[in-house]
Motif scaffolding. Structure first.
Motif, mmCIF file in Angstrom:
data_model
loop_
_atom_site.group_PDB
_atom_site.id
_atom_site.type_symbol
_atom_site.label_atom_id
_atom_site.label_comp_id
_atom_site.label_asym_id
_atom_site.label_seq_id
_atom_site.Cartn_x
_atom_site.Cartn_y
_atom_site.Cartn_z
ATOM 1 N N MET A 142 0.854 -1.202 0.000
ATOM 2 C CA MET A 142 0.000 0.000 0.000
ATOM 3 C C MET A 142 0.881 1.239 0.000
ATOM 4 S SD MET A 142 -3.020 -1.186 2.564
ATOM 5 C CE MET A 142 -3.762 0.396 2.739
ATOM 6 N N GLN A 143 0.499 2.215 -0.803
ATOM 7 C CA GLN A 143 1.348 3.401 -0.929
ATOM 8 C C GLN A 143 1.185 4.345 0.261
ATOM 9 O OE1 GLN A 143 0.737 5.307 -4.705
ATOM 10 N NE2 GLN A 143 2.531 4.286 -5.535
ATOM 11 N N THR A 144 -0.046 4.544 0.670
ATOM 12 C CA THR A 144 -0.279 5.499 1.752
ATOM 13 C C THR A 144 0.183 4.891 3.073
ATOM 14 O OG1 THR A 144 -2.248 6.156 0.550
ATOM 15 C CG2 THR A 144 -2.004 7.013 2.786
ATOM 16 N N PRO A 145 1.100 5.554 3.741
ATOM 17 C CA PRO A 145 1.561 4.988 5.016
ATOM 18 C C PRO A 145 0.467 5.044 6.082
ATOM 19 C CG PRO A 145 2.554 7.146 4.633
ATOM 20 C CD PRO A 145 1.763 6.815 3.412
ATOM 21 N N LEU A 146 0.526 4.089 6.989
ATOM 22 C CA LEU A 146 -0.448 4.060 8.091
ATOM 23 C C LEU A 146 0.270 4.433 9.385
ATOM 24 C CD1 LEU A 146 -3.260 3.252 9.301
ATOM 25 C CD2 LEU A 146 -2.341 0.955 9.584
ATOM 26 N N LEU A 147 -0.233 5.474 10.039
ATOM 27 C CA LEU A 147 0.322 5.877 11.335
ATOM 28 C C LEU A 147 -0.605 5.389 12.437
ATOM 29 C CD1 LEU A 147 2.264 7.483 13.197
ATOM 30 C CD2 LEU A 147 0.819 9.474 12.812
ATOM 31 N N VAL A 148 -0.069 4.578 13.344
ATOM 32 C CA VAL A 148 -0.872 4.082 14.465
ATOM 33 C C VAL A 148 -0.531 4.899 15.715
ATOM 34 C CG1 VAL A 148 -1.359 2.108 15.950
ATOM 35 C CG2 VAL A 148 -1.003 1.759 13.516
ATOM 36 N N VAL A 149 -1.578 5.459 16.311
ATOM 37 C CA VAL A 149 -1.390 6.263 17.525
ATOM 38 C C VAL A 149 -2.024 5.518 18.683
ATOM 39 C CG1 VAL A 149 -1.828 8.485 18.624
ATOM 40 C CG2 VAL A 149 -1.461 8.372 16.159
ATOM 41 N N TYR B 200 3.843 2.884 10.483
ATOM 42 C CA TYR B 200 4.528 3.723 11.470
ATOM 43 C C TYR B 200 3.731 3.650 12.772
ATOM 44 C CZ TYR B 200 7.285 6.019 7.801
ATOM 45 O OH TYR B 200 8.152 6.296 6.779
ATOM 46 N N MET B 201 4.425 3.730 13.896
ATOM 47 C CA MET B 201 3.700 3.698 15.168
ATOM 48 C C MET B 201 4.329 4.660 16.175
ATOM 49 S SD MET B 201 2.554 0.512 17.549
ATOM 50 C CE MET B 201 2.546 -0.630 16.241
ATOM 51 N N ARG C 224 1.121 0.602 26.910
ATOM 52 C CA ARG C 224 2.075 0.827 25.827
ATOM 53 C C ARG C 224 1.624 0.185 24.509
ATOM 54 N NH1 ARG C 224 6.730 3.053 25.615
ATOM 55 N NH2 ARG C 224 7.985 1.210 25.274
ATOM 56 N N GLU C 225 2.180 0.712 23.443
ATOM 57 C CA GLU C 225 1.795 0.245 22.106
ATOM 58 C C GLU C 225 2.296 -1.170 21.826
ATOM 59 O OE1 GLU C 225 4.284 2.163 22.770
ATOM 60 O OE2 GLU C 225 5.938 1.146 21.776
#
Lengths: 294, 421
Positions: free
Chosen positions: B70-77, B107-108, B83-84
């Motif tokens: 997938m091109q669009t990066p995914l940011l997990v918050v 990304y996280m 904790r994550e």
């Protein structure tokens, strides 16, 4: 005073003679009598100071003696001897009255302890005991920690008293809270017994320990859920948290006092510093963003 | 012969059997507990690509097996609570691994461990500060115009705020077990937070202590969390895999950073006690968090048996945002089970990936104000998950943008929009 000295020339002479004999060398201890080493000079100075002190004391003694020897003073002295027993008895009576009043106050406060709970009421003795103790403490004992303190260290002493008071309040609130938390256990065992009775009658008892455990833990969970939604529990939880926070704040104030005298930064000083850093960083961030947009 | 009411013989027989089983279990358990246990968590390799104060940005290496990246990066918050690492708790039940395996550029945010110096940080500092800086960094690094944003629990609430304030940077918004409606009496947490004297608490502690919060979470269900859980452990402590996973979970649960004091204060007062977000009255950093600005597609996943964020607290958001491409998905599990249970592993990550893929190729023009405009309303995604789109009826009633505007206008007319100081 000078009049008295003049009136008693013999006394001065006697003292001079006595001091002469008291000196280790037996020499006259007049100041400036020939050359001395520095050690001797210090010694002579010390002797002179002690001589002055003696003279001053004797002069005072002479003044008082001469005043006392006057007829009106002697009359007053004799009169006071006559009323001495009255004075002594007044002192004693005042002291005893104070003691009895204090004693009475304590007895009264102890007596009030009984008014917080019903006599011969043992229905809720487990639950009531902690609540009663808490009320006794709040109404009858804690005032002693709030007695105004005096003197140079009054603020420090006040903070120590406050911390002790807050600790006592927290302890009693925590005890009440833990006691509430124990209720579901007590009740769940009672319900489990009833359930086992029913199952015994119907002949459907679980055949292994796991079955009994599952039955109990389900009942316990139900009781906890009921307890947690009750206003009593929420009130107790709130009071315990408040008491804990009050105690921590009071304790921190004492620590602040102690740290103030040591060569380390206090929490308050660090707070101020952190806040300054925080605001500065925020300002830098905003400036950076503004620059980035331009 | 009739069965006796108390089958003493059977009970005694079972007791004897259980005693023997217990003896064997203890013997085996000794070997397990004294042996080498693999209890590492968050074992998937990553690289820290950005750091600011205590906050780090993790970037995971995409699986080489993933064919259709997938091109669009995914940011997990993630939330500020716990904790994550929970998303990568066990090797075979890792949301991170599932996302990577399906070609997500992941990304996280790792919020780190706030210390006393962080007590002044507000929600604004987290959303408009750290989060915005991280998003800008990713946009620049990946050379894209928008990212996909996924928020978990409190991190979901932050993501909703971020999407409302920076809609031009978010392509798709995914929220999971995310509290947004705090006007509910479902769940003890919502009841307790209502009366909490948060000012006194934060003035006393500075930051909200993680251990204190954990104690509070345990008190939500002590029978299960403090007794039954450990009975379960005793019954399975001869099972190495069980013990390893149990210890992993224990490591995660009790790894609780403190929450910055001012953030906790604001979250409690503005959200739990005054419910300003869903009523469109929230301001952070002097800016109005207007939910009507959330015009990007939104997927909202929550759990039916969630005792921390009950369905009522999570499901309403899709009916009040500006987007018409929204979907509610309710999974038959709890707050943590949604990420770690074996059953939901087959539902949770695959659903997110398929939903994102459906929207991956879409291009949207930029209007003059810099806001992205929807070209057309996409067909609602058809979910294979049970009980998805629970609020279909309500969504039909409220999904029309004009109606939403009317809703907010009425709300503001009645209560007035609070000016931020």
């Amino acid at each position: 005073m000078s009049g008295s000295e003049k009136a008693n020339p013999d006394l001065q002479t006697i003292i001079r003679q006595w001091l002469k004999t008291g000196s280790p060398s037996g020499a006259e201890t007049e100041p400036g009598s020939g050359e001395r080493s520095s050690e001797q000079g210090q010694k002579a100075q010390a002797e002179r100071l002690s001589k002055d002190a003696y003279f001053s004391m004797m002069r005072t003694f002479q003044a008082v003696s001469s005043a006392m020897s006057e007829p009106p003073v002697l009359d007053a002295l004799f009169r006071s001897a006559n009323i001495l027993p009255d004075i002594v008895s007044t002192f004693v009576i005042t002291g005893l009255k104070g003691y009895f009043a204090l004693h009475q106050q304590v007895i009264d406060k102890m007596g009030k302890i009984g008014s917080h709970t019903d006599a011969y009421s043992f229905d809720n003795i487990d639950q009531e005991a902690l609540r009663v103790w808490s009320e006794i403490y709040k109404n009858e004992i804690r005032q002693y920690f709030n007695v105004p303190q005096l003197g140079l260290s009054r603020f420090y002493q006040e903070r120590v008293n406050q911390a002790l008071d807050k600790f006592n309040i927290f302890s009693s609130a925590l005890a009440e809270f833990l006691q509430l938390l124990s209720l579901p256990f007590e009740k769940s065992f009672r319900v489990l017994q009833e359930k086992i009775e029913d199952l015994t009658r119907t002949g459907s008892l679980p055949e292994d320990s796991r079955g009994y455990y599952q039955m109990w833990v389900k009942i316990l969970e139900g009781h906890f859920m009921t307890l947690f939604q009750s206003p009593e529990y929420n009130k107790s939880l709130g009071e315990t948290m408040t008491a804990l926070e009050d105690y921590i704040s009071a304790r921190n104030r004492i620590l602040q006092d102690m740290l103030q005298s040591m060569p380390v930064p206090t929490r308050k000083e660090m707070d101020d510093l952190y806040k300054e850093i925080y605001l500065l960083k925020k300002k830098v961030r905003d400036l950076e963003k503004a620059n980035g947009k331009q | 012969m009739n069965k006796p009411k108390i089958p003493v013989d059977i009970i005694l027989k079972h007791l004897a059997e259980q005693a023997e089983v217990s003896r064997e279990r203890v013997q085996k358990a000794t070997d397990v507990l004294l042996g080498n246990l693999d209890t590492d968590i968050a074992a998937t390799p990553y690289e820290v690509v950005y750091e600011e104060d205590r906050v780090k940005l993790k970037h995971y290496a995409r699986s080489p097996k993933a064919e259709d990246a997938m091109q669009t990066p995914l940011l997990v918050v993630y939330a500020l609570i716990n904790r994550e690492t929970m998303l990568d708790l066990q090797p075979e039940r890792s949301v991170v691994k599932s996302l990577l395996a399906d070609g997500v550029n992941l990304y996280m945010v790792d919020w780190g461990y706030p210390t006393y110096k962080d007590k002044f940080l507000t929600i604004d500092d987290h959303v408009n500060g750290y989060m915005d800086n991280i998003v800008d960094f990713i946009l620049k690094r990946e050379k894209v115009e928008k990212i996909n944003l996924m928020g978990i629990c409190m991190g979901g609430t932050f993501s909703v705020m971020y999407s409302a304030l920076h809609p031009h940077k978010v392509k798709n918004l995914v929220t999971t077990v995310c509290p947004t409606n705090f006007d509910t009496r479902q769940g003890l947490l919502h009841i307790w937070m209502k009366w909490m004297d948060v000012d006194k608490m934060i003035d006393t502690f500075g930051n909200m202590p993680g251990d204190l919060m954990n104690f509070g979470f345990l008190l939500l269900n002590p029978a299960r969390l403090m007794i039954d859980k450990y009975i379960g452990f005793l019954e399975n402590m001869d099972n190495k895999a069980f013990v390893e996973n149990f210890v992993r979970m224990e490591k995660w649960i009790f790894d609780s950073p403190d929450v910055p004091g001012e953030t906790f204060r604001q979250f409690t007062k503005d959200l739990y006690q005054n419910n300003l977000l869903i009523e469109n009255r929230l301001h952070i950093g002097g800016r109005h968090v207007d939910l009507r600005n959330i015009t990007m597609p939104m997927l909202n996943i929550y759990a039916r048996y969630d005792h921390l964020v009950p369905p009522e607290a999570a499901e309403k958001i899709t009916s009040v945002v500006g987007s018409t491409d929204t979907e509610n998905v309710c999974l038959e599990t709890g707050h943590i089970g949604i990420y770690v249970s074996s059953k939901t592993q087959k539902e949770f990550a695959p659903k997110i990936i398929s939903w994102l893929r459906e929207r991956e190729g879409r291009r949207e023009p930029v209007n003059q104000a810099g806001l992205y405009r929807r070209k057309s309303v996409p067909k609602r995604a058809r979910s294979s998950i049970r009980n998805s789109s629970l609020s279909t009826k309500r969504k039909k009633e409220l999904s029309h943008a004009g109606k939403k505007r009317l809703f907010f206008n009425n709300l503001q007319g009645e209560q007035g929009v609070r000016d931020h100081p």
